[in-house]
Design a protein around this motif. Structure first.
Motif, PDB file in Angstrom:
ATOM      1  N   GLU A 192       0.870  -1.174   0.000  1.00 42.07           N
ATOM      2  CA  GLU A 192       0.000   0.000   0.000  1.00 42.07           C
ATOM      3  C   GLU A 192       0.905   1.221   0.000  1.00 42.07           C
ATOM      4  O   GLU A 192       2.023   1.173   0.528  1.00 42.07           O
ATOM      5  CB  GLU A 192      -0.918  -0.024   1.232  1.00 42.07           C
ATOM      6  CG  GLU A 192      -0.138  -0.125   2.536  1.00 42.07           C
ATOM      7  CD  GLU A 192      -1.009  -0.117   3.779  1.00 42.07           C
ATOM      8  OE1 GLU A 192      -2.127  -0.649   3.732  1.00 42.07           O
ATOM      9  OE2 GLU A 192      -0.546   0.423   4.798  1.00 42.07           O
ATOM     10  N   PRO A 193       0.448   2.323  -0.611  1.00 50.72           N
ATOM     11  CA  PRO A 193       1.338   3.481  -0.761  1.00 50.72           C
ATOM     12  C   PRO A 193       1.442   4.306   0.514  1.00 50.72           C
ATOM     13  O   PRO A 193       1.118   5.487   0.532  1.00 50.72           O
ATOM     14  CB  PRO A 193       0.676   4.270  -1.906  1.00 50.72           C
ATOM     15  CG  PRO A 193      -0.751   3.878  -1.875  1.00 50.72           C
ATOM     16  CD  PRO A 193      -0.841   2.516  -1.286  1.00 50.72           C
ATOM     17  N   ILE A 219      -0.289  -2.539  -6.164  1.00 53.05           N
ATOM     18  CA  ILE A 219      -0.539  -1.455  -5.215  1.00 53.05           C
ATOM     19  C   ILE A 219      -2.010  -1.513  -4.825  1.00 53.05           C
ATOM     20  O   ILE A 219      -2.898  -1.287  -5.646  1.00 53.05           O
ATOM     21  CB  ILE A 219      -0.189  -0.081  -5.806  1.00 53.05           C
ATOM     22  CG1 ILE A 219       1.297  -0.059  -6.198  1.00 53.05           C
ATOM     23  CG2 ILE A 219      -0.500   1.026  -4.789  1.00 53.05           C
ATOM     24  CD1 ILE A 219       1.738   1.246  -6.812  1.00 53.05           C
ATOM     25  N   ASN A 220      -2.232  -1.856  -3.585  1.00 48.80           N
ATOM     26  CA  ASN A 220      -3.599  -1.921  -3.073  1.00 48.80           C
ATOM     27  C   ASN A 220      -3.909  -0.610  -2.347  1.00 48.80           C
ATOM     28  O   ASN A 220      -3.001   0.086  -1.910  1.00 48.80           O
ATOM     29  CB  ASN A 220      -3.729  -3.120  -2.121  1.00 48.80           C
ATOM     30  CG  ASN A 220      -5.178  -3.432  -1.791  1.00 48.80           C
ATOM     31  OD1 ASN A 220      -6.101  -2.969  -2.466  1.00 48.80           O
ATOM     32  ND2 ASN A 220      -5.385  -4.222  -0.742  1.00 48.80           N
ATOM     33  N   ASP A 222      -4.831   2.006  -3.625  1.00 44.38           N
ATOM     34  CA  ASP A 222      -4.209   3.060  -4.417  1.00 44.38           C
ATOM     35  C   ASP A 222      -5.001   4.344  -4.223  1.00 44.38           C
ATOM     36  O   ASP A 222      -6.235   4.322  -4.186  1.00 44.38           O
ATOM     37  CB  ASP A 222      -4.219   2.638  -5.904  1.00 44.38           C
ATOM     38  CG  ASP A 222      -3.312   3.518  -6.744  1.00 44.38           C
ATOM     39  OD1 ASP A 222      -2.371   4.109  -6.181  1.00 44.38           O
ATOM     40  OD2 ASP A 222      -3.569   3.618  -7.957  1.00 44.38           O
ATOM     41  N   LYS A 230       6.597   4.920  -5.836  1.00 46.00           N
ATOM     42  CA  LYS A 230       6.919   4.882  -7.268  1.00 46.00           C
ATOM     43  C   LYS A 230       8.414   5.053  -7.519  1.00 46.00           C
ATOM     44  O   LYS A 230       8.988   4.388  -8.367  1.00 46.00           O
ATOM     45  CB  LYS A 230       6.167   6.003  -7.999  1.00 46.00           C
ATOM     46  CG  LYS A 230       4.714   5.670  -8.263  1.00 46.00           C
ATOM     47  CD  LYS A 230       4.058   6.795  -9.053  1.00 46.00           C
ATOM     48  CE  LYS A 230       2.602   6.919  -8.659  1.00 46.00           C
ATOM     49  NZ  LYS A 230       2.115   8.302  -8.728  1.00 46.00           N
ATOM     50  N   ILE A 240       5.016  -2.347 -11.828  1.00 43.61           N
ATOM     51  CA  ILE A 240       3.730  -2.306 -11.130  1.00 43.61           C
ATOM     52  C   ILE A 240       2.736  -3.054 -12.021  1.00 43.61           C
ATOM     53  O   ILE A 240       2.479  -2.650 -13.156  1.00 43.61           O
ATOM     54  CB  ILE A 240       3.272  -0.849 -10.911  1.00 43.61           C
ATOM     55  CG1 ILE A 240       4.274  -0.122 -10.007  1.00 43.61           C
ATOM     56  CG2 ILE A 240       1.872  -0.814 -10.277  1.00 43.61           C
ATOM     57  CD1 ILE A 240       4.020   1.367  -9.876  1.00 43.61           C
ATOM     58  N   ARG A 243      -3.109  -1.983  -9.942  1.00 41.84           N
ATOM     59  CA  ARG A 243      -3.489  -1.035  -8.889  1.00 41.84           C
ATOM     60  C   ARG A 243      -4.935  -1.316  -8.526  1.00 41.84           C
ATOM     61  O   ARG A 243      -5.790  -1.412  -9.403  1.00 41.84           O
ATOM     62  CB  ARG A 243      -3.408   0.400  -9.399  1.00 41.84           C
ATOM     63  CG  ARG A 243      -2.021   0.881  -9.710  1.00 41.84           C
ATOM     64  CD  ARG A 243      -2.097   2.201 -10.481  1.00 41.84           C
ATOM     65  NE  ARG A 243      -0.785   2.627 -10.892  1.00 41.84           N
ATOM     66  CZ  ARG A 243       0.056   3.294 -10.089  1.00 41.84           C
ATOM     67  NH1 ARG A 243      -0.321   3.640  -8.865  1.00 41.84           N
ATOM     68  NH2 ARG A 243       1.240   3.623 -10.516  1.00 41.84           N
ATOM     69  N   PRO A 245      -7.843   0.427  -6.448  1.00 46.24           N
ATOM     70  CA  PRO A 245      -8.126   1.678  -5.743  1.00 46.24           C
ATOM     71  C   PRO A 245      -8.702   1.446  -4.341  1.00 46.24           C
ATOM     72  O   PRO A 245      -9.361   0.437  -4.102  1.00 46.24           O
ATOM     73  CB  PRO A 245      -9.174   2.374  -6.623  1.00 46.24           C
ATOM     74  CG  PRO A 245      -9.234   1.605  -7.888  1.00 46.24           C
ATOM     75  CD  PRO A 245      -8.699   0.240  -7.624  1.00 46.24           C
TER      76      PRO A 245
END
Lengths: 287, 107
Positions: A192-193, A219-220, A222, A230, A240, A243, A245
């Protein structure tokens, strides 16, 4: 094909991705979902297997035959894990520290050590939704060592043609994760970001570099957090692949035991495309 | 009588270490001669089994009583088997010297 789904940080969505990937590929090949998070397996909540085979997971621990033992102390000396101690003429065994490596038995000059099975959990197998063959390890509460169960579980997963094994890894970046990753063709890293996600992802990338396993990132959630992820991925040249969202509806449905593809069927095609990319990255080396 | 005290450093003025298996130093003190010697705890650098490694060291040194903040289940089992007394520091124990002064032999 052997794919591990790992993350580093817990709760990023390993099981969300692994279960839906299993469902998406189920029509294309034989799919085995293998829950290696033996301390807290949760894949069964989503894929709803019916367990038909339950076998004990054991490690073989030493038992000292006192009539043969001369108390030379060789076993204590060779035990890397301090699972043995010597007090006078007695050798004490600490089962919870034993990794079952067999060094003591091997090195005992008197052949005074026999190995006895010490149950630490179970290995369970059954069929789940969409004909997914479901496996999981389950560590008994209070047992400290998960790695031997994962090892035993993975021994059952001989690579077979037209079969995709999906290993749902434990969180973290320690022995149990390394054991899960050992021998796989590809690691799908779910992150996760957020700073926590990024911190642990870096550890995972280091491990995978050492183990020489190719990887890609999902990327969960997102849309939350920041962009530092990134930059790291660009520097390490890690693609990646997907994604997902951040989405409250999805979270609510997951909490009710539904999977990503149950809620949003479009992800079946998306995850099949992801798998296609994985096969391209792995090339002809897939097991 | 030979005591072993868990310590953060290698002298009698050192702060005691309330952890046994992971303490930095083990100080051997002889209550009859008042001679003492400091040893690095072999358990401190272990990835696992620190308590057993440290306990084995105490057993091998021939100590009769070991003083620390507390003892884990593995170390306790080893000390019981070896008939070595375990005593806990009081809340006010700060230095190794104080631990020695406060020590009372209880059979």
């Amino acid at each position: 094909m052997q794919i591990a789904v790992a993350s580093g940080k817990g709760g990023t969505g390993k099981t969300t991705i692994a279960t839906s990937l299993a469902q998406s590929l189920a029509g294309l090949a034989n799919v085995r979902y293998v829950d290696c998070d033996v301390e807290a397996p949760n894949g069964h909540l989503f894929l709803k297997p019916e367990f038909t085979e339950i076998t004990p997971a054991v490690i073989r621990i030493p038992q000292i035959q006192t009539e043969k033992c001369t108390a030379c102390g060789r076993c204590v000396e060779v035990c890397e894990f301090h699972a043995l101690a010597q007090v006078g003429k007695n050798i004490l065994v600490f089962p919870q520290l034993c990794h079952g490596c067999g060094s003591c038995t091997w090195n005992c000059p008197e052949n005074a050590i026999i190995e006895v099975p010490n149950p630490i959990g179970t290995i369970e197998r059954g069929m789940a939704v969409e004909d997914i063959e479901f496996f999981r390890g389950l560590l008994t509460i209070s047992e400290p060592m998960s790695t031997p169960i994962i090892r035993q579980l993975k021994k059952m997963m001989h690579p077979q043609p037209n079969t995709i094994n999906i290993y749902d890894a434990p969180p973290g970046a320690s022995c149990s994760v390394v054991e899960t990753l050992r021998g796989v063709d590809f690691a799908l890293l779910v992150t996760e970001p957020t700073p926590f996600g990024l911190h642990d992802l870096k550890q995972m990338l280091g491990i995978l570099r050492d183990m020489n396993i190719p990887s890609g990132v999902v990327i969960n959630r997102d849309g939350i957090g920041d962009d530092s992820l990134k930059d790291i991925l660009r520097e390490s040249n890690i693609p990646i692949l997907l994604r997902v969202p951040f989405d409250r509806t999805l979270a609510e449905n997951l909490a009710a035991g539904r999977t990503l593809v149950d809620v949003y069927p479009k992800y079946r095609d998306i995850l099949r495309e992801l798998y296609q990319k994985v096969t391209e990255i792995v090339g002809g080396k897939a097991k | 009588m030979k005591l072993i005290i868990s310590a953060q450093n290698s002298s009698l003025e050192s702060q005691v270490d309330r952890r046994f298996g992971r303490c930095a130093w083990l100080i051997l003190f002889d209550t009859e001669t008042h001679q003492w010697e400091a040893f690095e705890n072999p358990g401190v650098s272990q990835s696992g089994g620190a308590g057993v490694a440290a306990a084995q060291f105490v057993v091998d040194k021939g100590a009769e009583v070991v003083l620390s903040g507390d003892f884990g289940p593995n170390a306790s089992r080893a000390f019981q088997a070896a008939n070595i007394g375990m005593q806990r520091f009081t809340d006010s124990t700060k230095t190794v010297q104080e631990a020695v002064n406060q020590f009372k032999y209880v059979k």
